[in-house]
Write a protein that holds these residues in place. Structure first.
Motif: not given
Lengths: 339, 339
Positions: A48, A51, A98, A119, B54-55, B58, B60-62, B99, B102, B110, B115, B118-120, B143
């Motif tokens: 899933p 975002t 986090m 965020r 972000a959605l 694509n 996220s600037y993360n 971020t 883990n 996961m 991960h 998932y967090r993009n 990728d």
DNA sequence: TTGACTTTCTAAAACGTTTTCGGTAAGATG
DNA sequence: CATCTTACCGAAAACGTTTTAGAAAGTCAA
């Protein structure tokens, strides 16, 4: 690009809604369908998209951590690093990530509150910041859930270490061993931690009717061993030097050792010290430092729990104060004068 | 709930698209409109929603940061903490958040790769992990853009400290001062850092035709001063003990001091030591440790820059290796035997 | 005046989900 | 057999953006 819920739905011959429901543990799904979906998802490697989910549910499963970035050490601070680590671990085990909150995202300066909103963090934990600043105030009194460490806001839950009690114990410890000329090099008075500690110090001294001459009460800095060295040197140069010195923290002990050496005093004999924090690395030093070991593990974990509870059950959210007690570690740095 | 782009559009009497374009610095917007939009946005306190953005984009600037969580110290590790801090600061100044990645998000295990997906995260930085594991392999060859610290994958950029050279310098330093009986307590051989250091050690010893008896070459552990103490004790108990001991790192020096004391050796006279890392706190110890100061600031910053460059200009992305050289800090722990 | 540009704006689709509200079919009930 | 439940599933709207393709209006030269 990536594999979406649609792909799973197509391959399983089901609707998107159904697949979604499976992943969100809805009741109206037959066991067979559930299994089928899981299998298909597994087989095509679906995961899933957090975002999209966040956009829809307005929940990011991401928590902010806020501490003063331009302060000395940031994440490098041994005490905060431990707290952050514990916080992070608890977050993870409860399904949250986090992110650090700051105010300079790119060129554009952004308030802490705006960064949180931007965020979309579900909540934020504050530690080691200027709790009296306008910005923090805005954040605390906003709608984003928050918890603070070592400072209490009436409307929010908080985790505080019993600083007053810690210093009391340390001071008491010295007095029991016959010390009367007790000096305190404290940290920055802008922090409420320091204020509590100072209270603990005065309270104990007063209780024992011991005087605190002004030259025995000095403002130092946390984590600044060089500064501490100077101040200890000053103290040891007084016509009537103290026999026991409370240091701002453990790291400062490094400076204290130097000062004692320069002055030719033997620690734990001619001069006594106590620290604060209980940092592992410092405990290896000789002579072993008498100090208060802070329960950083518990502090970080508890902060995360309070925050997540508040997020997940907003109705029951209170402004609970959780006290974490440190533990006196007896080292070899305190002489017994009345033995 | 929150204030959206629609509110701005409505209040400004413009379309949503136009407002969006203003925030994304599109060219086909008149200066007047731009100003109007900015004003309105300001006045009603609008802030773009990063999640929605972000959605759509694509991006996220993360950025993810990945290091071995179950390893000893996590974020508490003094060396990594500094690197992470520098990395984080550079991220922030370029408009990214950070971020931790883990593999245990909630109950469900996961993979690191999942991960990240998932967090993009737009990219991930790896440090202090088991670079030879399957999971890391999967991540590196996926990728998602990545950069590694202190390990090089041919297909990805990396930042490595010149470990071989560092140990060479240290060994050379000892040899110049007349040492020939040189021992090396190295860290875990599973890490490529250790391997490079060992290479540096052997290379120098061989260049000077000095022997390395097996009892002088011991596997210790990073950051484990207790372990180091035992090994130094062993070395000092040999019929023919070394005169100089290379330690795994600075923290290990704490154990070395103890061991020397127990054996009644005076450091910098009867026995010599050198560390690695240049951790501030350790530099305050007496006698001051001779060591290699790692340029953690530069490492973290460079890693962030490489990663962000790769993200922002995917076409020019290479597999550049950036070498960061440490600096020998001369302390007082090395005796001069040929003076 | 007219066609060709420019400039500035907008409509609408899309991103990948969640969730409400119904719908259908099967079984239960009288 | 008709009706009522129950169990399961799906259609579609929505979340707050970005971006493409095109529309409208203005400019300008011939």
């Amino acid at each position: 690009m990536g594999i979406t819920i649609k792909d799973v739905a197509a391959k399983a011959g089901l609707s998107v809604s159904t697949v979604s429901k499976v992943f969100n543990h809805y009741a109206d799904i037959s066991p067979e369908t559930k299994e089928l979906v899981m299998e298909v998802a597994q087989s095509i490697g679906y995961y899933p998209n957090a975002t999209a989910r966040a956009l829809k549910t307005n929940r990011s499963y991401n928590l902010g951590f806020l501490f003063d970035e331009n302060a000395s050490s940031g994440i490098t601070h041994p005490f905060f690093a431990e707290v952050i680590n514990a916080f992070k671990n608890e977050c993870e085990s409860r399904g949250y990530d986090m992110t650090f909150i700051n105010r300079n995202v790119g060129q554009t300066q952004m308030s802490y509150l705006n960064h949180c909103r931007y965020r979309n963090v579900d909540g934020v934990c504050l530690a080691g910041v200027d709790f009296f600043s306008r910005e923090i105030h805005d954040l605390i009194y906003s709608d984003v859930p928050s918890v603070s460490i070592d400072h209490v806001f009436e409307t929010r839950p908080s985790v505080v270490s019993e600083n007053t009690r810690g210093i009391q114990e340390l001071t008491e410890f010295a007095i029991q061993r016959g010390h009367t000329r007790i000096a305190y090099i404290h940290g920055e008075t802008t922090s409420s931690v320091t204020r509590h500690r100072i209270t603990g110090f005065y309270r104990t001294m007063t209780a024992h009717s011991l005087p605190v001459p002004p030259e025995y009460f000095l403002e130092g800095k946390y984590l600044d061993s060089r500064r501490c060295r100077e101040l200890v040197l000053n103290l040891l140069s007084l016509p009537e030097p103290p026999t026991f010195i409370l240091l701002p923290d453990d790291v400062s002990y490094l400076g204290a050792i130097e000062a004692a050496n320069i002055k030719g005093r033997i620690i734990g004999q001619d001069i006594s010290f106590a620290g604060y924090d209980g940092i592992q690395m410092i405990q290896y030093l000789k002579p072993k430092l008498t100090t208060i070991r802070q329960n950083t593990e518990e502090m970080g974990k508890k902060a995360a729990d309070l925050l997540i509870d508040m997020i997940e059950q907003p109705n029951t959210a209170g402004s609970e104060i959780t006290y974490i007690t440190g533990k006196l570690l007896e080292g070899k740095t305190v002489a017994v004068l009345n033995g």
